[in-house]
Design a protein around this motif. Structure first.
Motif: not given
Length: 422
Positions: A384-394
């Motif tokens: 879940w932490t990984c998934a939330a982090g990928f939303l920050l990439v752009p």
């Protein structure tokens, strides 16, 4: 430099470069499945232990990432590629030998991961810096797209092959395929005959000063700064995922080794599709615009990772991986081409090393964080932490000058490492 037309695939030496990338990647992708399975299944490692293994694989970008660029700029790049492949082959071959002798331990895994990581730093910096000496500038986007296509194709086959080999001969002995892949890559690369321009004459500048020039070039260019920031975020959370995905798939979703390999192949299927589509997407939406649009459109699929469950619900993990890595490869083709067009040849090694240091240097910390979260709250919480982090990439890209451009700028006649206009 080769200058005839017809696209990069008409160049014999570029085809050899592609063949080397394919064989090396197949072996590396077998290891992506087999090495953590050695730790989890054969040596009963904890989630933090598997995170530490991933950290060891990427720690070299922190340890030697910056000086590697200055060293590579002082050498011809092709011999660096061949030597790095040989070192990786020898190091990886030590593990099945230790398993055969009955003396394989976790510290040995950490040591081999660290040695191969150091060799990979030099290989990756030299590889990205070498391509502009093999192809004319107008073919760099096509050349990078072809390399990504070959890598992604190898990555589709590699994890599935790795899972099958693990089930057939055991995880330690499956690593023989990785050693063989690196040796084949070295042989293909040795066949390249295109004369490589000699390295720039020594200026008398110290190693620190030369490293500083690479840092200045990156940090003074606003688009490169934001590319570095976004990629660093993606790699931090990507390393978290790599550190815990085997534990998540084996112990939470209860998948056998062969299916684990197929699940990991899903990201490569998405990456292959991204590589095949990267050129067309760049032409359709703009070569600069696609750099930020690709992660913005595909990042939200990451939330499907932690929603995966046992049985058919495990497919959500594969869907998320395919979508996220489709966007990642489109992004990589575009931003690497942008960097190669922007940077003068005499600085390319240091520029690439600086970017690698910044964006891959986050990976050991991400891997350790993933293992720590999985130990404390469980593998699903870490995913879940990984998934939330990928939303920050752009987000950094949306605040960069790339947001206002459609296409990449025409390279200037010279790009000295001084102030750069946005």
């Amino acid at each position: 430099m080769t200058s005839d037309g017809g696209g990069p695939l008409r160049h014999r030496d570029f085809r050899l470069l592609l063949a080397g990338a394919a064989t090396g990647q197949v072996g590396a992708q077998v290891t992506l499945v087999a090495l953590p399975l050695v730790a989890v299944v054969e040596l009963d490692a904890s989630p933090f232990g598997t995170g530490l293994l991933t950290a060891a694989e990427t720690a070299a970008f922190l340890l030697v990432g910056l000086p590697a660029g200055a060293w590579v700029d002082r050498m011809r790049r092709l011999p660096v590629l061949v030597r790095a492949d040989v070192v990786r082959a020898v190091a990886m071959a030590c593990l099945p030998l230790a398993a055969w002798a009955g003396v394989l331990t976790m510290p040995q895994l950490y040591l081999v991961a660290l040695v191969t990581g150091v060799a990979t730093v030099f290989f990756d910096v030299a590889h990205q810096s070498y391509l502009p000496s093999l192809l004319p500038r107008e073919q760099l986007v096509s050349g990078n797209g072809a390399l990504e296509t070959v890598r992604s194709s190898a990555q589709v086959a590699g994890p599935g092959l790795g899972g099958a080999l693990v089930q057939a001969v055991g995880a330690p002995f499956a690593l023989v395929a990785d050693a063989a892949g690196y040796l084949l890559s070295a042989l293909f690369l040795r066949g390249i005959r295109t004369p490589e321009p000699p390295p720039a004459p020594a200026t008398g500048a110290s190693l620190r000063a030369q490293v500083g020039e690479g840092l200045a070039f990156v940090f003074r260019h606003p688009s490169l700064r934001m590319i570095a920031c976004s990629t660093a975020v993606a790699n931090f959370f990507g390393a978290m995922l790599v550190a815990v995905q085997t534990v998540f798939l084996v112990r939470v979703l209860q998948l056998p080794a062969g299916v684990v390999g197929l699940m990991m192949s899903a990201s490569a299927v998405g990456g292959l599709a991204g590589a095949l589509c990267a050129g067309a997407l760049a032409r359709a939406v703009g070569r600069a615009r696609v750099i930020w649009l690709a992660p913005l459109a595909t990042g939200p699929f990451a939330v499907l990772w932690p929603l995966a469950g046992r049985g058919a619900a495990a497919l959500w993990f594969a869907v998320a991986s395919a979508a996220v890595f489709f966007g990642a490869v489109v992004y990589n083709v575009a931003q690497v081409s942008f960097r190669q067009l922007l940077c003068p040849p005499e600085l390319s090694g240091r520029m690439n090393a600086t970017l690698r240091f910044l964006v891959w240097g986050t990976m050991p910390f991400g891997a350790l964080a993933g293992g720590a979260v999985a130990d404390a709250a469980g593998p699903r919480a870490a995913v879940w932490t990984c998934a939330a982090g990928f939303l920050l990439v752009p987000l950094p890209l949306l605040f960069s000058p790339l947001r206002r451009l459609r296409d990449l700028p025409v390279p200037a006649a010279a790009h000295a490492p001084g102030p750069v206009a946005g």
